[in-house]
Enzyme design. Structure first.
Site, PDB file in Angstrom:
ATOM      1  N   ASP A 102       0.762  -1.354  -0.047  1.00  0.00           N
ATOM      2  CA  ASP A 102       0.074  -0.104   0.114  1.00  0.00           C
ATOM      3  C   ASP A 102       0.878   1.288  -0.089  1.00  0.00           C
ATOM      4  O   ASP A 102       2.109   1.253   0.354  1.00  0.00           O
ATOM      5  CB  ASP A 102      -0.745  -0.128   1.387  1.00  0.00           C
ATOM      6  CG  ASP A 102      -1.618   1.260   1.568  1.00  0.00           C
ATOM      7  OD1 ASP A 102      -2.314   1.758   0.480  1.00  0.00           O
ATOM      8  OD2 ASP A 102      -1.798   1.714   2.484  1.00  0.00           O
ATOM      9  N   ASP A 125      -0.215   5.071   0.816  1.00  0.00           N
ATOM     10  CA  ASP A 125      -0.699   6.103   1.857  1.00  0.00           C
ATOM     11  C   ASP A 125      -0.559   5.774   3.357  1.00  0.00           C
ATOM     12  O   ASP A 125      -1.348   4.449   3.454  1.00  0.00           O
ATOM     13  CB  ASP A 125      -2.247   6.600   1.756  1.00  0.00           C
ATOM     14  CG  ASP A 125      -2.182   7.496   0.277  1.00  0.00           C
ATOM     15  OD1 ASP A 125      -2.294   8.512   0.532  1.00  0.00           O
ATOM     16  OD2 ASP A 125      -2.112   6.831  -0.662  1.00  0.00           O
TER      17      ASP A 125
END
Length: 294
Positions: free
Chosen positions: A84, A86
């Site tokens: 991922d 963020d």
């Protein structure tokens, strides 16, 4: 055969390692001698017994800065990382920072938090937040990236070390290509999968172009990349912090919740709460001397 990796950079003592051995022994596990990956930082304990029982028992250890990763010893060194972006590979949520330029950060950040906790449908929440940014000048995307986006400590070292040892790296995010493409390049990812903002006349229209990268897309990316490389999922690592990361972190050979929201932490095979991303290298058995510093 399983391995428990104790991580407490600069604070791991022999007494803590001994406590872990005693806990495993007392709960019926056949425990071998410990091995220091880096003395004072990280140590391995190889054992036979129950993976579930060992994870539950070692989770009871309370030593402040201690992270514990328990996993099968075989296939420990992963050949694919899917990560991922963020609040995982970077320190912020990009859409929240964009919202600040429009004076909407509290409103949009509240929606982001609910989506990351799994309280809202991700795609619907993304569509709602992006709609609020309609009319924003395209140039703000670059301005925001330069002023707000910072790589998480250890991100480059993690990815560069894994690649140096033959792994493939994919960044997959519900965030936007305007941020993800340069972040992926800066860290060294081989591929980036991200959402695309519609822009017309130099302004954001308030729409996200299809297809939306949501939890299902993240899972499919993990599976497709593993298949393309001819890898079983046991040889993959996935890391993220939010509810939309749960499908990929539960499907991966090692799924890590990185400073996660509660739902992701509960779903993950292991959680890193105290250390930076280099903890994932110790978890794979890499001592510092084999790291490629980023």
């Amino acid at each position: 055969m399983f391995v428990a990796t104790l991580i407490a950079a600069g604070k791991l003592t022999g007494e803590v390692v001994r406590e872990a051995i005693d806990r495993l022994d007392a709960t019926g596990h056949d425990v071998g001698a410990p091995h220091w990956l880096d003395e004072g930082d990280a140590a391995d304990i190889v054992f036979q017994g129950s993976l579930v029982s060992a994870r539950a028992e070692l989770a009871l250890m309370d030593h402040g800065a201690l992270d514990v990763v328990v996993q099968p010893l075989g296939d420990r060194t992963k050949k694919l990382i899917v990560a991922d972006m963020d609040s995982t590979m970077i320190t912020v949520e990009c859409i929240d920072e964009l919202a600040d330029y429009a004076g909407l950060k509290p409103e949009i950040a509240a929606i982001t938090q609910r989506a990351m906790k799994g309280e809202l449908d991700f795609a619907a929440a993304l569509t709602e937040r992006v709609a609020l940014l309609g009319g924003m000048a395209e140039g703000v995307l670059v301005e925001c990236r330069y002023e707000r986006v910072r790589l998480t400590r250890g991100a480059r070292t993690l990815v560069q070390t894994m690649k140096a040892h033959g792994a493939h790296a994919v960044l997959v995010t519900g965030g936007f290509t305007a941020f993800a493409d340069p972040v992926g390049e800066a860290i060294g990812f081989d591929k980036v999968v991200a959402n695309r903002l519609e822009i017309a006349g130099g302004k954001l229209t308030g729409r996200v172009l299809e297809p939306i990268v949501d939890s299902s897309a993240k899972l499919e990316t993990l599976k497709a990349e593993a298949a393309a490389l001819g890898l079983p999922l046991a040889e993959t690592l996935a890391v993220g912090d939010g509810a939309n990361d749960i499908p990929m972190i539960t499907a991966a050979g090692l799924g890590i919740g990185y400073h996660p929201h509660a739902s992701a932490g509960e779903a993950a095979a292991a959680v890193i709460r105290h250390h930076d991303l280099t903890a994932l290298l110790w978890a794979q058995g890499y001592p510092r001397r084999s790291w490629v510093l980023g």
